[in-house]
Design a protein around this motif. Structure first.
Motif, PDB file in Angstrom:
ATOM      1  N   ASN A  13      49.423  36.867  28.025  1.00 30.30           N
ATOM      2  CA  ASN A  13      49.325  36.559  29.461  1.00 30.30           C
ATOM      3  C   ASN A  13      48.341  35.568  30.106  1.00 30.30           C
ATOM      4  N   ASP A  14      47.385  35.669  31.545  1.00 32.83           N
ATOM      5  CA  ASP A  14      46.680  34.430  31.325  1.00 32.83           C
ATOM      6  C   ASP A  14      45.557  35.367  31.722  1.00 32.83           C
ATOM      7  N   VAL A  15      44.998  36.194  31.192  1.00 36.21           N
ATOM      8  CA  VAL A  15      43.379  36.544  30.547  1.00 36.21           C
ATOM      9  C   VAL A  15      42.602  35.647  29.624  1.00 36.21           C
ATOM     10  N   ALA A  16      41.262  35.167  30.373  1.00 35.26           N
ATOM     11  CA  ALA A  16      41.285  34.884  29.232  1.00 35.26           C
ATOM     12  C   ALA A  16      39.609  34.450  29.291  1.00 35.26           C
ATOM     13  N   LEU A  17      39.143  34.373  27.869  1.00 34.57           N
ATOM     14  CA  LEU A  17      37.780  34.311  28.015  1.00 34.57           C
ATOM     15  C   LEU A  17      36.711  33.756  28.343  1.00 34.57           C
ATOM     16  N   ALA A  18      36.326  34.234  29.639  1.00 34.79           N
ATOM     17  CA  ALA A  18      35.148  33.204  29.406  1.00 34.79           C
ATOM     18  C   ALA A  18      33.620  33.149  29.161  1.00 34.79           C
ATOM     19  N   GLY A  19      33.242  34.144  28.278  1.00 31.76           N
ATOM     20  CA  GLY A  19      31.822  34.384  28.646  1.00 31.76           C
ATOM     21  C   GLY A  19      32.012  35.129  27.285  1.00 31.76           C
ATOM     22  N   GLY A  36      41.831  47.784  51.154  1.00 36.52           N
ATOM     23  CA  GLY A  36      42.417  46.688  49.654  1.00 36.52           C
ATOM     24  C   GLY A  36      42.718  46.994  48.262  1.00 36.52           C
ATOM     25  N   ILE A  37      41.927  47.923  48.267  1.00 38.04           N
ATOM     26  CA  ILE A  37      41.779  47.772  46.805  1.00 38.04           C
ATOM     27  C   ILE A  37      43.412  48.429  46.282  1.00 38.04           C
ATOM     28  N   SER A  38      43.388  47.607  45.059  1.00 37.41           N
ATOM     29  CA  SER A  38      44.853  48.347  44.092  1.00 37.41           C
ATOM     30  C   SER A  38      44.437  48.260  42.675  1.00 37.41           C
ATOM     31  N   LEU A  39      45.454  48.501  42.177  1.00 35.51           N
ATOM     32  CA  LEU A  39      44.892  48.928  40.615  1.00 35.51           C
ATOM     33  C   LEU A  39      46.198  48.263  40.289  1.00 35.51           C
ATOM     34  N   PHE A  40      46.368  47.773  38.916  1.00 41.59           N
ATOM     35  CA  PHE A  40      47.147  47.036  38.094  1.00 41.59           C
ATOM     36  C   PHE A  40      46.621  47.064  37.172  1.00 41.59           C
ATOM     37  N   ILE A  41      47.393  47.401  35.947  1.00 43.52           N
ATOM     38  CA  ILE A  41      47.693  47.188  34.431  1.00 43.52           C
ATOM     39  C   ILE A  41      47.787  46.092  34.106  1.00 43.52           C
ATOM     40  N   VAL A  42      47.064  44.919  33.611  1.00 48.17           N
ATOM     41  CA  VAL A  42      47.229  43.487  32.717  1.00 48.17           C
ATOM     42  C   VAL A  42      47.137  43.414  31.396  1.00 48.17           C
ATOM     43  N   PRO A  43      47.820  43.279  30.884  1.00 45.56           N
ATOM     44  CA  PRO A  43      48.215  43.307  29.700  1.00 45.56           C
ATOM     45  C   PRO A  43      47.035  41.888  28.823  1.00 45.56           C
ATOM     46  N   LYS A  44      47.150  41.846  27.860  1.00 51.21           N
ATOM     47  CA  LYS A  44      45.935  40.721  27.299  1.00 51.21           C
ATOM     48  C   LYS A  44      48.146  40.259  27.048  1.00 51.21           C
ATOM     49  N   LYS A  45      47.849  40.381  26.325  1.00 50.57           N
ATOM     50  CA  LYS A  45      49.681  39.935  25.638  1.00 50.57           C
ATOM     51  C   LYS A  45      50.690  40.558  26.306  1.00 50.57           C
ATOM     52  N   ASN A  47      30.750  42.523  24.949  1.00 46.50           N
ATOM     53  CA  ASN A  47      31.185  42.931  26.825  1.00 46.50           C
ATOM     54  C   ASN A  47      31.216  41.162  27.585  1.00 46.50           C
ATOM     55  N   THR A  48      32.092  41.029  28.248  1.00 40.65           N
ATOM     56  CA  THR A  48      33.119  39.803  27.884  1.00 40.65           C
ATOM     57  C   THR A  48      32.979  39.457  29.760  1.00 40.65           C
ATOM     58  N   LEU A  49      32.624  38.358  30.194  1.00 34.91           N
ATOM     59  CA  LEU A  49      33.560  37.596  31.458  1.00 34.91           C
ATOM     60  C   LEU A  49      34.996  37.459  31.237  1.00 34.91           C
ATOM     61  N   LEU A  50      35.645  37.317  32.041  1.00 32.09           N
ATOM     62  CA  LEU A  50      37.111  37.615  31.786  1.00 32.09           C
ATOM     63  C   LEU A  50      37.292  36.224  33.314  1.00 32.09           C
ATOM     64  N   ASN A  51      38.313  35.555  32.814  1.00 31.94           N
ATOM     65  CA  ASN A  51      39.255  34.819  34.066  1.00 31.94           C
ATOM     66  C   ASN A  51      40.696  35.630  34.093  1.00 31.94           C
ATOM     67  N   PHE A  52      40.881  36.036  35.474  1.00 31.76           N
ATOM     68  CA  PHE A  52      42.611  36.352  35.200  1.00 31.76           C
ATOM     69  C   PHE A  52      42.756  34.950  36.175  1.00 31.76           C
ATOM     70  N   GLY A  53      44.481  34.437  35.933  1.00 31.69           N
ATOM     71  CA  GLY A  53      44.760  33.662  36.542  1.00 31.69           C
ATOM     72  C   GLY A  53      44.503  32.247  36.056  1.00 31.69           C
ATOM     73  N   GLU A  54      43.567  31.893  35.356  1.00 32.12           N
ATOM     74  CA  GLU A  54      43.277  30.169  35.736  1.00 32.12           C
ATOM     75  C   GLU A  54      43.560  29.131  35.378  1.00 32.12           C
ATOM     76  N   GLY A  55      45.014  30.079  34.898  1.00 34.60           N
ATOM     77  CA  GLY A  55      46.375  28.360  33.776  1.00 34.60           C
ATOM     78  C   GLY A  55      45.943  28.180  32.400  1.00 34.60           C
ATOM     79  N   LYS A  56      45.195  28.625  32.056  1.00 38.87           N
ATOM     80  CA  LYS A  56      45.431  28.548  30.382  1.00 38.87           C
ATOM     81  C   LYS A  56      46.196  29.049  29.839  1.00 38.87           C
ATOM     82  N   TYR A  57      46.934  29.885  30.471  1.00 39.38           N
ATOM     83  CA  TYR A  57      48.096  30.693  29.031  1.00 39.38           C
ATOM     84  C   TYR A  57      49.228  31.497  30.536  1.00 39.38           C
ATOM     85  N   PRO A  58      49.725  29.776  30.783  1.00 41.33           N
ATOM     86  CA  PRO A  58      50.980  30.394  31.799  1.00 41.33           C
ATOM     87  C   PRO A  58      51.736  31.458  31.312  1.00 41.33           C
TER      88      PRO A  58
END
Length: 610
Positions: A254-260, A232-241, A272-283
């Motif tokens: 875009n709703d990509v937030a640095l978690a740490g 079921g895995i698909s590939l997506f382009i998710v820009p920061k902006k 080197n990062t942990l990223l949250n996609f769609g957490e609502g910080k930048y709707p």
């Protein structure tokens, strides 16, 4: 010491890279243009990278609540690298590239890796853009890939998740269709992504206008549930902006937030990062989820991503080589200048006698020769793989397909062998420095820390070994393994005609036979658990056999180039060959024995026995 003479020999005397100019794609080039590229890269590495290697190690990236702060030196290095044209060096003229052979591009990037792998040379950005050139739409190529090659945007690969690690079948990041939007549709079908990604190199910074994340996620089935496994895995382009179809930033985050930020043993200059996609910080548009654009077809994301992963694996192997080489050069310089002790024998007992430099001690010579055999041999392997990439893209149909098959088999070795043995070279470099090696007064401790990450980068030894024994040597009826054996046999036949090399040729012939026999023995029961229980020892023995072949082939070129054997470098190469065959190749017997026996010691041990 300078890397340049070693590169020049391997490229021009061994791989005959200059002959690539006879191919239509590279017809505008010559050795002079290749050397000009090396001159430029060597200068930038010397001026913008090397002086700041310790700085970026001690001044780690930090987050001020809004942005990730990196030393100004990192910004200057990235600007110089992008300005050199190396981001698009191997691309078509129409893409703004130089149409350089990949062999030359790979060699040129060695200067940056040795000067400061921690600052980096945008490996993932190039891999990201190259993937989009193959699998992306025309709009995706124009808006994302070409801006990455131009240095405006940078790129990442987002695979791992905190709960899944390297087990991609267990990822839970999901992507749901966003509905029709004309502007979005120009960049591909638009989805909303929610989930978390871990260990994302260069996942957040201010080095470029935008960061283009390539994200693996699952599209839910009709019942709303994620499809189990990798299907079921698909590939997506998710820009920061957010970006418009004209390639310009829209001003919307875009709703990509640095978690740490992950604080690592090495490579501290790279975020080197942990990223949250769609957490609502930048709707975006008031809706939930990070906006992403589908690459290729639904459910084919892993197939697309392997294009980037294989490229990254060769890049990781090269980084490991250059860190090992940096440690070798540092310890060689130290050994030539550090006086300590006296030689064995009657005179050595006389304390009134002056001390000797430690390079005169036999055990120090052993450690230096081990480093040389590991690092120069592994560099030759990486350049050989780079040459195969050029063969795959520019040779006739049969040669191109042969190159493809050889790369399939060699890629796990090209990633893992240097990650293990060039790390051992770094350990020996520390040993040669003695107590000083553990201090920050000398660079060798940092080289070891930086290199230790490469055993994990882009797949651990266990993953690479399982790929090699479980898939690569079996694919297409074992055609790739047979082709590699034929290449090795051709080298053996040539070496048998050279008296200095005949004994080594015989030893390699026995080793190749062992590879074939142990591969059959591993799969004799047809049970994957039996076969793969000792996949790592299999890969270690296989890798040592490949490196023995590489060294024998290099030895043939060495003697051909210096028939009088009067050049010091010739003596060094021939000593490295002798060392590898006398000290290293005999190790394969122990590794292959447990594979042949299908030894289940590790499989059968219950956890409470630990």
């Amino acid at each position: 010491m300078s890397l340049r003479p070693t590169l020049d020999f391997l490229l021009y005397n061994w791989l005959n890279a200059e002959s690539l100019n006879q191919r239509e794609r590279f017809a505008d080039h010559s050795r002079e243009t290749f050397d000009a590229v090396f001159d430029t890269c060597e200068r930038i590495a010397r001026e913008k990278y090397a002086p700041f290697n310790r700085l970026v190690d001690t001044q780690e990236p930090h987050f001020d609540g809004e942005t990730v702060i990196l030393p100004q030196a990192t910004h200057e290095a990235h600007k110089a690298y992008a300005g050199s044209g190396m981001l698009s060096a191997a691309q078509d003229y129409d893409e703004g590239g130089m149409q350089l052979p990949y062999t030359i591009e790979a060699a040129a990037n060695c200067f940056f890796a040795m000067a400061s792998v921690s600052i980096g040379s945008s490996l993932l950005t190039k891999g990201n853009a190259n993937l989009l050139l193959v699998h992306g739409t025309e709009a995706q190529k124009e808006v994302f890939a070409r801006n990455e090659f131009a240095g405006r945007f940078s790129g990442t690969m987002c695979l791992s998740e905190p709960q899944a690690g390297s087990s991609l079948s267990d990822i839970t990041t999901r992507a749901v269709p966003d509905g029709y939007d004309f502007e979005a549709e120009a960049l591909g079908p638009r989805y909303r992504l929610t989930g978390n990604k871990m260990w994302i190199s260069s996942g957040e910074h201010e080095l470029t206008e935008n960061i283009i994340h390539l994200v693996l996620a699952k599209i839910p089935g009709p019942d709303g549930k994620l499809i189990p496994g990798t299907r079921g895995i698909s590939l997506f382009i998710v820009p920061k902006k957010m970006v418009g179809a004209d390639g310009q930033l829209t001003g919307v985050r875009n709703d990509v937030a640095l978690a740490g930020l992950n604080h690592k043993l090495g490579w501290r200059g790279t975020t080197n990062t942990l990223l949250n996609f769609g957490e609502g910080k930048y709707p975006v548009d008031g809706a939930a989820g990070a906006v992403g654009y589908l690459v290729g077809k639904p459910h084919e994301g892993l197939r697309c991503m392997f294009h980037m992963m294989n490229e990254a694996r060769i890049g990781v192997g090269t980084a490991a080589v250059m860190l090992g080489m940096a440690g070798y050069y540092a310890s060689l310089d130290y050994a030539k200048n550090r006086p300590q002790g006296r030689l064995m024998g009657p005179a050595g007992k006389d304390a009134a006698q002056p001390q000797v430099r430690i390079i005169e001690h036999s055990d120090v010579k052993r450690m230096l020769l081990a480093q040389k055999s590991y690092c120069e041999g592994a560099l030759a392997l990486e350049l050989y793989c780079a040459r195969l990439v050029d063969e795959q893209h520019t040779a006739d149909a049969q040669a191109a397909d042969d190159a493809r098959l050889l790369l399939e088999v060699l890629t796990p070795i090209a990633k893992s062998w240097p990650s293990e043995w060039c790390l051992e070279a770094n350990s020996l470099a520390i040993q040669i420095h003695g107590g000083y090696g553990y201090t920050r007064d000398f660079p060798v401790e940092q080289y070891w820390r930086d290199n230790r990450l490469n055993m994990i980068h882009e797949g651990t030894h266990g993953i690479q070994a399982t790929d090699l024994l479980g898939r690569k040597v079996l694919m297409e009826g074992g055609k790739g393994l047979a082709l590699l054996a034929a290449r090795i046999s051709a080298t053996i036949e040539r070496a048998l005609q050279v008296p200095e090399l005949a004994t080594y040729a015989g030893a390699l012939d026995k080793a190749v036979y062992q590879v074939g026999a142990v591969t059959k023995a591993a799969w004799a029961t047809g049970n994957p658990q039996d076969a793969l229980a000792n996949a790592v020892p299999y890969m270690q023995g296989f890798g040592h056999t490949v490196l023995a072949w590489i060294w024998l082939d290099v030895a043939l070129a060495t003697l051909r180039s210096d028939t009088t054997k009067s050049i010091a470098a010739t003596a060094g190469k021939m000593a490295a060959v002798r060392y590898f065959y006398h000290y290293e190749l005999p190790k394969i017997g122990a590794w292959f024995q447990v594979v042949s026996d299908r030894d289940l010691t590790c499989v059968d041990l219950p956890e409470d026995a630990f």
